[in-house]
Design a protein around this motif. Structure first.
Motif, short mmCIF file in Angstrom:
data_model
loop_
_atom_site.label_atom_id
_atom_site.label_comp_id
_atom_site.label_asym_id
_atom_site.label_seq_id
_atom_site.Cartn_x
_atom_site.Cartn_y
_atom_site.Cartn_z
N LYS A 44 72.34 -39.53 -17.94
CA LYS A 44 71.82 -40.49 -17.25
C LYS A 44 71.83 -39.71 -15.91
CE LYS A 44 74.57 -41.45 -14.49
NZ LYS A 44 75.49 -40.27 -13.89
N PRO A 45 70.93 -39.83 -14.77
CA PRO A 45 69.77 -40.67 -14.93
C PRO A 45 68.67 -39.97 -15.77
CG PRO A 45 69.82 -39.39 -12.89
CD PRO A 45 71.14 -39.43 -13.45
N ILE A 46 68.08 -40.82 -16.53
CA ILE A 46 67.23 -39.91 -17.55
C ILE A 46 66.21 -38.97 -16.86
CG2 ILE A 46 65.35 -41.82 -17.43
CD1 ILE A 46 65.00 -41.09 -20.26
N ALA A 47 65.98 -39.26 -15.64
CA ALA A 47 65.23 -38.27 -14.60
C ALA A 47 65.10 -38.74 -13.40
CB ALA A 47 63.63 -38.13 -15.41
N THR A 48 64.21 -38.14 -12.39
CA THR A 48 64.52 -38.67 -11.04
C THR A 48 62.98 -39.15 -10.63
OG1 THR A 48 63.59 -36.42 -10.38
CG2 THR A 48 65.88 -36.69 -10.22
N THR A 49 61.94 -39.11 -11.48
CA THR A 49 60.80 -39.86 -11.51
C THR A 49 60.45 -40.51 -12.46
OG1 THR A 49 59.39 -37.94 -11.92
CG2 THR A 49 59.93 -38.15 -9.73
N ILE A 50 59.49 -41.69 -12.13
CA ILE A 50 58.96 -42.50 -13.27
C ILE A 50 57.90 -41.57 -14.37
CG2 ILE A 50 57.38 -44.31 -13.82
CD1 ILE A 50 60.29 -45.30 -12.86
N GLU A 51 57.44 -40.81 -13.51
CA GLU A 51 56.50 -39.69 -14.31
C GLU A 51 57.25 -38.88 -15.52
OE1 GLU A 51 54.32 -37.04 -11.69
OE2 GLU A 51 53.30 -36.30 -13.26
N ASP A 52 58.43 -38.21 -14.64
CA ASP A 52 59.29 -37.48 -15.69
C ASP A 52 59.89 -38.30 -16.70
OD1 ASP A 52 58.38 -35.35 -14.14
OD2 ASP A 52 60.65 -35.09 -13.30
N ALA A 53 60.54 -39.61 -16.22
CA ALA A 53 61.01 -40.46 -17.21
C ALA A 53 59.88 -40.61 -18.46
CB ALA A 53 61.69 -41.54 -16.83
N SER A 54 59.07 -41.21 -18.18
CA SER A 54 57.61 -41.51 -19.05
C SER A 54 57.31 -40.48 -19.80
CB SER A 54 56.39 -42.12 -18.26
OG SER A 54 56.80 -43.20 -17.41
N ALA A 55 57.19 -39.19 -19.33
CA ALA A 55 56.98 -38.18 -20.19
C ALA A 55 58.16 -37.84 -21.30
CB ALA A 55 56.82 -36.75 -19.59
N ILE A 56 59.42 -38.07 -20.79
CA ILE A 56 60.51 -37.80 -22.09
C ILE A 56 60.20 -38.90 -23.02
CG2 ILE A 56 62.95 -37.94 -22.51
CD1 ILE A 56 63.21 -36.91 -19.45
N LEU A 57 59.94 -40.33 -22.63
CA LEU A 57 59.87 -41.40 -23.50
C LEU A 57 58.74 -41.43 -24.37
CD1 LEU A 57 61.24 -43.88 -24.04
CD2 LEU A 57 59.86 -44.74 -22.13
N GLU A 58 57.44 -40.73 -24.01
CA GLU A 58 56.48 -40.46 -24.77
C GLU A 58 56.66 -39.68 -25.69
OE1 GLU A 58 53.06 -39.94 -22.10
OE2 GLU A 58 53.48 -41.79 -21.24
N CYS A 59 57.30 -38.39 -25.42
CA CYS A 59 57.56 -37.39 -26.48
C CYS A 59 58.47 -37.50 -27.36
CB CYS A 59 58.45 -36.39 -25.41
SG CYS A 59 58.04 -34.63 -26.31
N ALA A 60 59.28 -38.62 -26.92
CA ALA A 60 60.45 -39.16 -28.14
C ALA A 60 59.64 -39.96 -29.17
CB ALA A 60 61.44 -40.11 -27.63
N GLN A 61 58.67 -40.71 -28.56
CA GLN A 61 58.00 -41.78 -29.38
C GLN A 61 57.04 -41.11 -30.19
OE1 GLN A 61 56.67 -44.33 -26.43
NE2 GLN A 61 58.31 -45.81 -26.60
N HIS A 62 56.46 -39.97 -29.57
CA HIS A 62 55.14 -39.27 -30.52
C HIS A 62 55.88 -38.39 -31.37
CE1 HIS A 62 51.48 -36.69 -30.90
NE2 HIS A 62 52.54 -35.55 -30.96
N THR A 63 57.06 -37.90 -31.13
CA THR A 63 57.71 -37.07 -32.31
C THR A 63 58.61 -37.76 -33.25
OG1 THR A 63 59.76 -36.84 -31.06
CG2 THR A 63 57.99 -35.15 -30.70
N GLY A 64 58.71 -39.11 -33.01
CA GLY A 64 59.59 -40.02 -33.93
C GLY A 64 61.06 -39.64 -33.98
N LEU A 65 61.45 -38.70 -33.06
CA LEU A 65 63.01 -38.30 -33.03
C LEU A 65 63.62 -39.25 -32.11
CD1 LEU A 65 61.89 -34.55 -32.30
CD2 LEU A 65 63.37 -35.49 -34.44
N MET A 66 64.86 -39.00 -32.26
CA MET A 66 65.90 -40.00 -31.44
C MET A 66 66.17 -39.58 -30.21
SD MET A 66 66.47 -42.53 -33.31
CE MET A 66 65.80 -43.08 -34.80
N LEU A 67 66.05 -40.54 -29.33
CA LEU A 67 66.47 -40.08 -27.61
C LEU A 67 67.49 -41.43 -27.52
CD1 LEU A 67 65.94 -39.27 -25.00
CD2 LEU A 67 64.08 -40.82 -24.68
N GLY A 68 68.92 -40.73 -27.05
CA GLY A 68 70.00 -41.51 -26.51
C GLY A 68 70.00 -41.28 -25.15
N VAL A 69 70.39 -42.34 -24.29
CA VAL A 69 70.56 -42.02 -22.71
C VAL A 69 72.20 -42.53 -22.61
CG1 VAL A 69 69.88 -42.69 -20.38
CG2 VAL A 69 68.27 -42.35 -22.17
#
Ligand SMILES: NC(=O)c1ccc[n+]([C@@H]2O[C@H](COP(=O)([O-])OP(=O)(O)OC[C@H]3O[C@@H](n4cnc5c(N)ncnc54)[C@H](O)[C@@H]3O)[C@@H](O)[C@H]2O)c1
Length: 330
Positions: free
Chosen positions: A92-117
């Motif tokens: 944490k924090p996952i990122a410093t901007t909503i744009e960066d956080a959303s990009a990480i989240l989208e990448c996790a969802q797209h790849t189906g890999l696990m993302l823990g915070v």
């Protein structure tokens, strides 16, 4: 056996390293850092851990990467890790901007890999006790939550926390833990208003004192008083319900020395002595939960959405403070 590479090995990376050593299903196989010194210090005496300067050098022998670097580097590192097919545990924090956080989240969802915070408060015994009491219903309807957390953050002049190129301040970096804890206890936040103080003149952007009010969608009101510049240490976090009050108390920001519970009609206050601090054992729970997440494919740890939502609250608090404490709807 899950093979892990830790990216960023000085502060929290070293704590995860110590915690992971106590978990039989985990094996740290790589330590990755742009500065070899802290990694070499940790690896001392172990022949089966490789020190690398980039995550690409570690890919052949890791299944998951822990991103334990300054917040503004998380997006790039997490996306490179997902791109290489690795599960990601992002501090944490996952990122410093909503744009960066959303990009990480989208990448996790797209790849189906696990993302823990890394919201480890959820996995700590003391906070689980408090949530257990809330969920059991003995407190009745929860009305208020308070969090007073005071301590002194003393960092060297060359640390990223006080480097104007990387600075994020307490409200984004550290209060993300408390915003996540509040969401974990009560659900989503509806609105925020805040006064945030930079008590030191330099560097600008290093906010270190905050007074924040949160209105939750379930009607609970939460209040945070936090300081990174207090000469006295203190932690008091608690819930007032219609039938009882529970408090976790400690002598510094993150310590839990005792839990107090008083229920309506009871003569006695129930007191449980605790000895929890932020030593490496505070991170064993969240690491076990992340490994279970990888093994089962079922999320047991705070995920990317939790990271994004905590950041949204931090940014709303900062926006409110810029506008003199205006109410910001989320
Ligand atoms: N969950 C918690 O309890 C907790 C506690 C402390 C810090 N944190 C978070 O962990 C992160 C790191 O904080 P810290 O206190 O450990 O910082 P730190 O400065 O102590 O350590 C960061 C390390 O990352 C390395 N690094 C920087 N950029 C890198 C890159 N691009 N690639 C590889 N290595 C790189 C640095 O050389 C350094 O060794 C932050 O996001 C912070 O908010 C979480």
């Amino acid at each position: 056996m899950i093979r892990i590479g830790i990216v960023g090995t000085a502060g929290i990376g070293a704590k995860h390293f110590a915690a992971l050593k106590k978990i039989p299903e985990a094996k740290v196989t790589a330590l990755i850092d742009i500065n070899a010194e802290p990694a070499q210090k940790l690896v001392y005496g172990s022949k089966d851990i490789t020190v690398c300067s980039t995550i690409e050098e570690s890919l052949a022998f890791v299944d998951a990467l822990y991103i334990c670097t300054p917040p503004d580097s998380h997006r790039d590192l997490a996306i490179r890790a997902f791109g290489a097919g690795k599960h990601v545990f992002c501090e944490k924090p996952i990122a410093t901007t909503i744009e960066d956080a959303s990009a990480i989240l989208e990448c996790a969802q797209h790849t189906g890999l696990m993302l823990g915070v890394g919201f480890n408060m959820r996995s700590r015994d003391s906070y689980q006790r408090m949530k257990g009491i809330l969920d059991s219903g003995v407190l009745g309807e929860p009305a208020s939550y308070w969090c007073m957390r005071l301590g002194m953050l003393d960092v060297p002049f060359n640390n990223w926390r006080v480097d104007t190129n990387h600075i994020v301040g307490m409200t984004i970096e550290s209060l993300s833990h408390d915003f996540d804890t509040i969401r974990w206890l009560f659900g989503e936040v509806e609105s925020v208003n805040a006064h945030i103080i930079e008590s030191k003149l330099h560097p600008r952007g290093f906010d270190d004192n905050a007074h924040i009010n949160l209105a939750l969608k379930n009607g609970v009101k939460a209040n945070i008083i936090a300081s990174w510049s207090s000469y006295l240490g203190k932690s008091s976090r608690g819930i007032i319900g219609t039938k009882g009050t529970v408090e976790l108390m400690g002598d510094d920001t993150w310590n839990s020395n005792c839990l107090r519970l008083k229920l309506k009609g009871a003569e006695e206050t129930n007191i449980q002595e605790l000895q929890e601090s932020l030593d490496p054992s505070a991170y064993i729970g969240i690491n076990k939960d992340f490994l279970t997440t990888i093994q089962t494919g079922i999320e047991h740890v705070p995920n990317g959405i939790d990271g994004l939502e905590a950041l949204r609250i931090s940014l709303a608090a900062r926006e409110s403070a810029i506008h003199g404490g205006r109410l910001i709807a989320l």
